[in-house]
Design an enzyme around this catalytic site. Structure first.
Site, mmCIF file in Angstrom:
data_model
loop_
_atom_site.group_PDB
_atom_site.id
_atom_site.type_symbol
_atom_site.label_atom_id
_atom_site.label_comp_id
_atom_site.label_asym_id
_atom_site.label_seq_id
_atom_site.Cartn_x
_atom_site.Cartn_y
_atom_site.Cartn_z
ATOM 1 N N LEU A 33 -6.424 21.643 33.768
ATOM 2 C CA LEU A 33 -4.946 22.183 33.536
ATOM 3 C C LEU A 33 -4.769 22.589 32.331
ATOM 4 O O LEU A 33 -5.082 22.296 31.265
ATOM 5 C CB LEU A 33 -4.091 21.004 33.962
ATOM 6 C CG LEU A 33 -4.210 20.026 35.226
ATOM 7 C CD1 LEU A 33 -2.999 19.160 35.390
ATOM 8 C CD2 LEU A 33 -4.179 21.035 36.490
ATOM 9 N N HIS A 37 -0.381 25.581 34.697
ATOM 10 C CA HIS A 37 -0.271 24.356 35.625
ATOM 11 C C HIS A 37 0.825 23.535 35.178
ATOM 12 O O HIS A 37 1.730 23.119 35.953
ATOM 13 C CB HIS A 37 -1.466 23.562 35.663
ATOM 14 C CG HIS A 37 -2.570 24.312 36.083
ATOM 15 N ND1 HIS A 37 -3.503 24.497 35.283
ATOM 16 C CD2 HIS A 37 -3.032 24.545 37.116
ATOM 17 C CE1 HIS A 37 -4.965 25.078 35.838
ATOM 18 N NE2 HIS A 37 -4.114 25.200 37.041
#
Ligand code: PAF
Length: 286
Positions: A33, A37
């Site tokens: 991530l 994200h």
């Protein structure tokens, strides 16, 4: 930390059972991530409110990688992912095993039922990565089944993927709302991507030419799609460290480029051994 990490659909459903009436939003990821994200997760939270449930799936899907691609090397950073998801407002992270998603064997079997992406799955990324979108759509369908969300958010960075997911949801009469979220960029314009971490410092500097080429193409679009393509390609060809795969203009649904009106410019290029993709909206014609 308020985010709960679960590994199975059964544990996810048990968590849902404590909040049975909550509106559910899902953000699907392959982990690693980053701020892109996080912005999807924040958007998901804003859509469902504090009473809703935000679920992040974290699964490096083997069936969307072709032989020789970076499946084994793909970054796996679950502890950091949960921390980032938590800070962005997720309630749950689902990190299933391949067996949990696909059953024995952890991938497609010769007799598996899978999602056929149709002709849009064979162009652009699909032409360079045969079978990629069959893997993507099948896992997205499975994760929609497992997470049963009201709304699912996907980044515009993977524009062809977003268009195909919308098509799948429409053509297979699925009831989830699909939301496309604008690409998050670094200060120099490079689209955020988990693959950017493969770039050496020199390659990272080179990669910033990609959004510049898109901008040049968009500006030249006033003279139509051919002028747009020529302007974008010229910028990329100036740099021998970039190997261009495609730079195209399409309509917003990836159909033929309009000579005038709303369109999408999409690019894919290799910088070193890292394949980068990007895209942006543009208007063709005056
Ligand atoms: O965009 C991605 O990260 C993946 O393709 C997705 C949608 C999570 C499916 O594996």
């Amino acid at each position: 930390m308020t985010t709960t990490l679960v590994h199975t659909g059964a544990d996810l459903r048990a968590a849902y059972a404590t909040r049975p009436t909550a509106t559910r939003a899902v953000v699907m990821t392959m982990g690693a991530l980053h701020e892109g994200h996080a912005s999807l997760i924040r958007d998901a939270r804003a859509r469902v409110g504090s009473e809703g449930l935000v679920v992040v799936t974290d699964f490096v899907n083997p069936t969307q990688f072709a032989q020789g691609e970076d499946f084994e090397a793909y970054p796996r950073t679950l502890d950091d992912d949960v921390r980032i998801a938590d800070a962005a407002g997720a309630d749950l992270v689902l990190a299933p095993s391949a067996t949990e998603v696909y059953g024995d064997g952890g991938g497609f079997r010769p007799d598996s039922v899978t999602v056929d992406p149709g002709p849009l799955g064979d162009i652009l990324e699909g032409a360079s990565r045969p079978g990629h979108f069959r893997g993507v759509l099948t896992v997205v369908a499975k994760l929609l089944g497992i997470t049963a969300p009201d709304v699912a958010l996907f980044g515009e960075k993977d524009y062809q993927q977003l268009v195909l997911i919308r098509r799948m949801v429409a053509d297979l009469s699925m009831t989830v709302d699909v939301i496309g979220v604008e690409t998050v960029r670094e200060d120099d314009g490079l689209a955020m991507s988990s693959r950017n971490r493969y770039l050496s410092p020199q390659e990272r500097a080179t990669a910033a030419v990609i959004p510049l080429a898109l901008a040049a193409a968009a500006a030249a679009g006033i003279d139509g799609p051919e002028a747009a393509i020529a302007a974008g390609v010229a910028i990329l060809q100036e740099d021998p460290a970039i190997e261009l795969d495609y730079l195209v203009v399409t309509d917003p649904a990836l159909g033929p480029a309009p000579t005038a009106g709303e369109s999408r410019i999409l690019v894919a290029a290799l910088v070193g051994s890292t394949r980068l993709i990007d895209n942006r909206p543009a208007r063709m014609g005056a």
